[in-house]
Design an enzyme around this catalytic site. Sequence first.
Site, short mmCIF file in Angstrom:
data_model
loop_
_atom_site.label_atom_id
_atom_site.label_comp_id
_atom_site.label_asym_id
_atom_site.label_seq_id
_atom_site.Cartn_x
_atom_site.Cartn_y
_atom_site.Cartn_z
CE LYS A 64 26.14 44.28 36.36
NZ LYS A 64 26.23 44.34 37.82
CG ASP A 81 30.68 43.53 34.21
OD1 ASP A 81 31.19 44.55 33.71
OD2 ASP A 81 30.56 43.36 35.44
CG ASP A 126 31.10 49.01 39.36
OD1 ASP A 126 29.98 48.58 39.03
OD2 ASP A 126 32.16 48.42 39.11
CG ASN A 161 34.46 43.77 35.34
OD1 ASN A 161 34.13 44.94 35.51
ND2 ASN A 161 33.69 42.77 35.72
CD1 TRP A 216 35.11 50.96 38.15
CD2 TRP A 216 36.00 51.39 40.16
NE1 TRP A 216 34.42 50.22 39.08
CE2 TRP A 216 34.94 50.48 40.33
CE3 TRP A 216 36.71 51.82 41.29
CZ2 TRP A 216 34.58 49.98 41.57
CZ3 TRP A 216 36.33 51.32 42.53
CH2 TRP A 216 35.28 50.41 42.66
CG ASP A 259 26.66 40.95 39.62
OD1 ASP A 259 27.90 40.85 39.43
OD2 ASP A 259 25.99 41.88 39.15
CG ASP A 260 31.77 37.86 39.15
OD1 ASP A 260 31.85 36.67 38.83
OD2 ASP A 260 32.73 38.66 39.11
C1 GLA Z 1 31.73 44.95 37.63
C2 GLA Z 1 30.31 45.46 37.62
C3 GLA Z 1 29.68 45.21 38.97
C4 GLA Z 1 29.72 43.75 39.29
C5 GLA Z 1 31.15 43.25 39.24
C6 GLA Z 1 31.21 41.76 39.39
O1 GLA Z 1 32.54 45.72 38.42
O2 GLA Z 1 30.27 46.81 37.27
O3 GLA Z 1 28.35 45.70 38.97
O4 GLA Z 1 28.91 43.06 38.37
O5 GLA Z 1 31.78 43.59 38.02
O6 GLA Z 1 32.49 41.27 39.32
#
Ligand code: GLA
Length: 722
Positions: free
Chosen positions: A450, A452, A519, A454, A180, A341-342
Amino acid sequence: MIRKKGNFYKLDTPNTTLVLKAANGSAEYVYYGKRLKSLENDYERFVFRKGLSPFSSFGEDEQRRPGISLSISDGSITARFKFKRAKFVEKPDLSPLPSSYAEGESRYASQTLCLEFTDEVTRLKLCTYYTVFADSDVISVSTSLHNSGRREVTIHSLPSLQFETLSTGYSFVNFCGWGWGNERWKKSTHLSVGMKAVNESVVGYTSHTANPFVMLEKEGSVYAFNLVYSGNHKECAETDCVGRTRMLIGINDYAFAYKLCSGESFYTPEAVMTYAEDTDGASANMHAFTATHILRGKWKNKERPVVVNNWEATYFNFNKEKLLALADEAAALGVETFVLDDGWFGKRDNDDSSLGDWFDYKEKTGGLALLADEVRGRGLKFGIWVEPEMISEKSELYEKHPEYAMKIPGREPLRHRHQLMLNFADPKVQKYIVRVISSVISECKAAYVKWDFNRFMTDPFGSEQRAGEYIHEYVKGLYTVMGKIVEKFPNVLFEGCAGGGGRYDLGILCFMPQIWTSDFTDARTRLWTQSGTSYGYPQSTMSCHVSASPNHQTGNRTPLETRFNMAAFGAFGYELDLTKLTEREKGTVKAQIAFYKKHRKLLQFGSFYRLGDAFKDNATGFICVSPDKAKAIAMLCIREKVREVEEERLCLKGLDRESTYLVSYREQDNYGDGEKFLVGGDLLEEAGLYTSELFADKDIEASANPVFTRMILLEKTRKKRV
Ligand code: GLA
């Protein structure tokens, strides 16, 4: 263009030629390199006695590990494939797996040669497909296996591409990072005789640690390869004791066992390959191919907006007021798209809940549709973050449908970031996700999404799938879902993401024209990640943001201009709390955005070159050159400023060597006036610029700055040089 002469097939691209020989029951590679002029050449002279084979199966392949591995219901483990015929065919449709395409009506826009091999005993039919495109130096290759016999066959390994060349001394170059945040850092391993090098993912997705783009490199000759796939992949290079180097590219054979009953066929994902004399050439070929034959839809060639993303500005801790304050500031500075975002859905206050509950968290957003309208009212487009492949156990979805989660019966699933994956191999889950994600996009009229991902896969299981097939079926399910959603929203700009850039591959790029690169937004680590990514992928696909200093991931302090200089070489934005900037910083950001907008066509779509080698040299950088070479923007960078490297020079690339350029430093806060001077394109390429001049006498606090950068503009003058 593909032509046949006797037993030879000559596949020409504008600058390369691949020659295959197919006759008397076998086929082999004869030549792959610089374009050969005529078909009249005596290709027989290239033919290597021991053969350079397009596939290999057990027992026939001396003592190397063969590419194809099968088990057959009669108890045997091999098939002996003999060349049967060659034919010109349509490019195979691999859907739901994505693949490259050719535009245009001309029947020569692309041509596909199929070599067909059969095994008499099992009646298995093996086909290898080679596609050339009229305008590209990349050749696409895939393989299929059809069971026309009665025995049941299990495929353990079937590479998309086996390539062999009669040459030793190559280095295997892969982009593996350390996990990461450090995606796609370049590594090079010299392949000594008898040595094998493997680049692979076994965790159910492309991975942060092993990108499928790899190269074989030696002085004067580079072969580059990639795979149009987002699951477990494997790229293996081997040099043998008779002087052959082999590449195998395809789905990873680890945990793979695909049953092929009578009458069934299996198609591999598509691999792609190119040849060039150096890595700049290989990258240019891959960039042009990706831009023309992989990316699709409205945003393929369209300039990408300047975005602000609230993740590093607020993390989960936001409310409507905070978001609108950020949007106000963003609009005033010239940002075009606001990305939420999140944290906007379910009861998502941290990362332990709500994935799967794709409905508005009203207490935080004040109403998603209303928030989006208010953002739009400020002159910004609205974008939204989703993570469709995941489920939190603390969620309404899990309460209602625990069976949607990917789990092995009787086994406690492993959690990562407190979350489980959804079973995307299940059509019910696919349908559900297409419905709920589509309704979110419609509800907030998102212009930007976006997507994602994770965590990695730890408990692959679906009750409908056989062991060994599940991971591949998951990937097919993912493509089905992505395909449907992307098709429903043709105007939306989709951005791929996977905990940063963990799923940066040509498969995702067939659906989404850009990917969050990493990130880690620190300029120093970004130098390596963006440089590594650029070997295989064009800069328009790299989403890059300016973030806060000290950097949230590394703690490094970096001037705002340095952060801009690095992030400007991609699809650009900000990822910090703009409301906290000083007035002076706001002025700087406004000027940066204006500069970026003015030059973004060049920065996003110009011919991209790496200057120096970011993984070896102190002085490195990037340059983007317009197609007519009239304009260029370079970012020059040094990691250490030390007296001993005063003589250090950095040579530019891609310029018109016959012309003179007006060179100017971009005016920026820290460095005062932009000086301007005239220099010949050839001198800029051969003699370069002294880094001591670029960075001298400036108030750089060496201890605080992990990289020093300058942006340089080059404009061709009318004066023709004598
Ligand atoms: C990942 C993405 C980040 C952000 C977080 C949100 O890590 O790469 O840019 O969106 O999730 O939880």
